[in-house]
Scaffold this motif. Sequence first.
Motif, PDB file in Angstrom:
ATOM      1  N   LYS A   4      47.237  67.351  12.083  1.00  0.00           N
ATOM      2  CA  LYS A   4      47.810  68.466  11.371  1.00  0.00           C
ATOM      3  C   LYS A   4      47.396  68.460   9.899  1.00  0.00           C
ATOM      4  CE  LYS A   4      51.967  68.985  13.251  1.00  0.00           C
ATOM      5  NZ  LYS A   4      53.459  68.467  13.171  1.00  0.00           N
ATOM      6  N   LEU A   5      47.339  67.422   9.137  1.00  0.00           N
ATOM      7  CA  LEU A   5      47.301  67.370   7.653  1.00  0.00           C
ATOM      8  C   LEU A   5      45.821  66.931   7.187  1.00  0.00           C
ATOM      9  CD1 LEU A   5      50.740  65.704   6.767  1.00  0.00           C
ATOM     10  CD2 LEU A   5      50.354  68.152   7.331  1.00  0.00           C
ATOM     11  N   GLY A   6      45.096  66.565   8.152  1.00  0.00           N
ATOM     12  CA  GLY A   6      43.667  66.156   8.070  1.00  0.00           C
ATOM     13  C   GLY A   6      43.498  64.921   6.979  1.00  0.00           C
ATOM     14  N   MET A   7      44.417  64.167   6.755  1.00  0.00           N
ATOM     15  CA  MET A   7      44.361  63.036   5.837  1.00  0.00           C
ATOM     16  C   MET A   7      43.776  61.729   6.474  1.00  0.00           C
ATOM     17  SD  MET A   7      48.138  62.185   5.954  1.00  0.00           S
ATOM     18  CE  MET A   7      48.948  61.438   7.624  1.00  0.00           C
ATOM     19  N   ALA A   8      43.128  60.799   5.765  1.00  0.00           N
ATOM     20  CA  ALA A   8      42.827  59.596   6.653  1.00  0.00           C
ATOM     21  C   ALA A   8      43.667  58.581   6.481  1.00  0.00           C
ATOM     22  CB  ALA A   8      41.663  59.034   5.922  1.00  0.00           C
ATOM     23  N   VAL A   9      43.934  57.883   7.647  1.00  0.00           N
ATOM     24  CA  VAL A   9      44.863  56.991   7.710  1.00  0.00           C
ATOM     25  C   VAL A   9      44.394  55.334   7.872  1.00  0.00           C
ATOM     26  CG1 VAL A   9      46.918  56.036   8.981  1.00  0.00           C
ATOM     27  CG2 VAL A   9      46.445  58.535   8.912  1.00  0.00           C
ATOM     28  N   ILE A  10      44.937  54.304   7.105  1.00  0.00           N
ATOM     29  CA  ILE A  10      44.649  52.935   7.288  1.00  0.00           C
ATOM     30  C   ILE A  10      46.104  52.428   7.906  1.00  0.00           C
ATOM     31  CG2 ILE A  10      44.044  50.722   6.349  1.00  0.00           C
ATOM     32  CD1 ILE A  10      42.572  52.205   4.120  1.00  0.00           C
ATOM     33  N   TRP A  11      45.909  51.773   9.163  1.00  0.00           N
ATOM     34  CA  TRP A  11      46.938  51.237   9.685  1.00  0.00           C
ATOM     35  C   TRP A  11      46.877  49.755   9.855  1.00  0.00           C
ATOM     36  CZ3 TRP A  11      51.358  53.559  11.251  1.00  0.00           C
ATOM     37  CH2 TRP A  11      52.346  52.986  11.740  1.00  0.00           C
ATOM     38  N   ILE A  12      47.530  48.935   9.405  1.00  0.00           N
ATOM     39  CA  ILE A  12      47.739  47.715   9.256  1.00  0.00           C
ATOM     40  C   ILE A  12      48.585  46.784  10.411  1.00  0.00           C
ATOM     41  CG2 ILE A  12      48.089  45.484   7.745  1.00  0.00           C
ATOM     42  CD1 ILE A  12      47.567  47.252   5.331  1.00  0.00           C
ATOM     43  N   THR A  13      48.057  46.174  11.156  1.00  0.00           N
ATOM     44  CA  THR A  13      48.910  45.499  12.201  1.00  0.00           C
ATOM     45  C   THR A  13      48.524  44.168  12.579  1.00  0.00           C
ATOM     46  OG1 THR A  13      49.717  45.965  14.467  1.00  0.00           O
ATOM     47  CG2 THR A  13      47.430  46.732  13.969  1.00  0.00           C
TER      48      THR A  13
END
Length: 335
Positions: free
Chosen positions: A209-218
């Motif tokens: 929806k917002l077009g941002m990039a995401v870094i997901w740490i897991t």
Amino acid sequence: MLDGATPSVLDVKDLKTTFKTRGGAVHAVNNVSFHLKAGELLGVVGESGSGKSVTMMSLLGLVPSPPARITGGPVMFEGQDLLTASDEQLRKVRGARIGFVFQDPMTSLNPVFSVGYQLMEPLRKHMGMNKTRARARATELLQLVGIPDAARRLDDYPHQFSGGMRQRVMIAIALACDPQVLIADEPTTALDVTIQAQILELMKDLRDKLGMAVIWITHDLGVIAGIADRVLVMYGGQIVEHAPVRELFANPKHPYTRALLQTVPNVRGERAPRLRVIEGQPPILRAAPTACPFRDRCEHAFDRCSRENPARRPVGPVHDVACFWDPETGAARDV
Ligand SMILES: Nc1ncnc2c1ncn2[C@@H]1O[C@H](COP(=O)(O)OP(=O)(O)OP(=O)(O)O)[C@@H](O)[C@H]1O
Ligand SMILES: [Mg+2]
């Protein structure tokens, strides 16, 4: 899938973070390089102590120095090197251009302020909104992250929300100023895997929806399996493997990644019958690595692995691995 032409929004080169402690130096992050493209979801996986949080906090200037010493770089974001940026420039980036949700309680919700106050604060500080506009936007943000009865809940305090809802609130705060990049550090405890998966699904929607990039740490490769575009696997303060998520699952190259994959539950939620908790201890990062950090736990290690720290080398168009062993031949890679 993003193609090679998509520009990078974040470009990290040779990041190193060393802590000075009473027991000597701790080399928490060793020559970490990676990039993030506009609109992509990058997963970062690795066991406790592998350097995931310190990497991300270092590039945002969030590790106190001293005791930390951050070297290397550049870390390019929107045309500036974050490692040499002034505190003032960094403050403008942090929480505004790069939103973040860290597991560290220091950077999470403040128990003495209402959730609405904590949402409105960045809107007033970074976006120059007045109280009325900030309140309206805060309501919208809570709705966006799926909190029912948003307008009324603005006046509630963090303890009045469940763990999963609190995490949604933190995401709403991180999103307040329309960041280019959102960094989310999964809480190590408290939330079960189902809620984690729901939140990650929410992030994916928001990304679309917002077009941002995401870094997901897991910790859990299973959580990011169907959602990330690319994955970085960290071990001992280094990136040991990097690949698109499907490629990583289909064709893992590093013995650590391969062991990690055996701990991922199948579609019915069952873990492998021989549950492979990876044996051995994570390395103590006392010295700058001159050998492979995984060698003591690796069933394929041979003498070279103790003499030399393998550099990341390409094994496919968007796939690289830091290992001397070749899973195809079961022998040392001919390099
Ligand atoms: N302030 C500090 N002083 C000394 N060592 C530190 C400090 N903060 C972190 N470290 C060390 O840096 C290394 C990396 O820690 P980091 O928190 O990045 O791991 P992580 O991958 O995020 O682990 P987890 O999955 O448990 O969150 C660890 O060995 C940790 O002990
Ligand atoms: Mg961490």
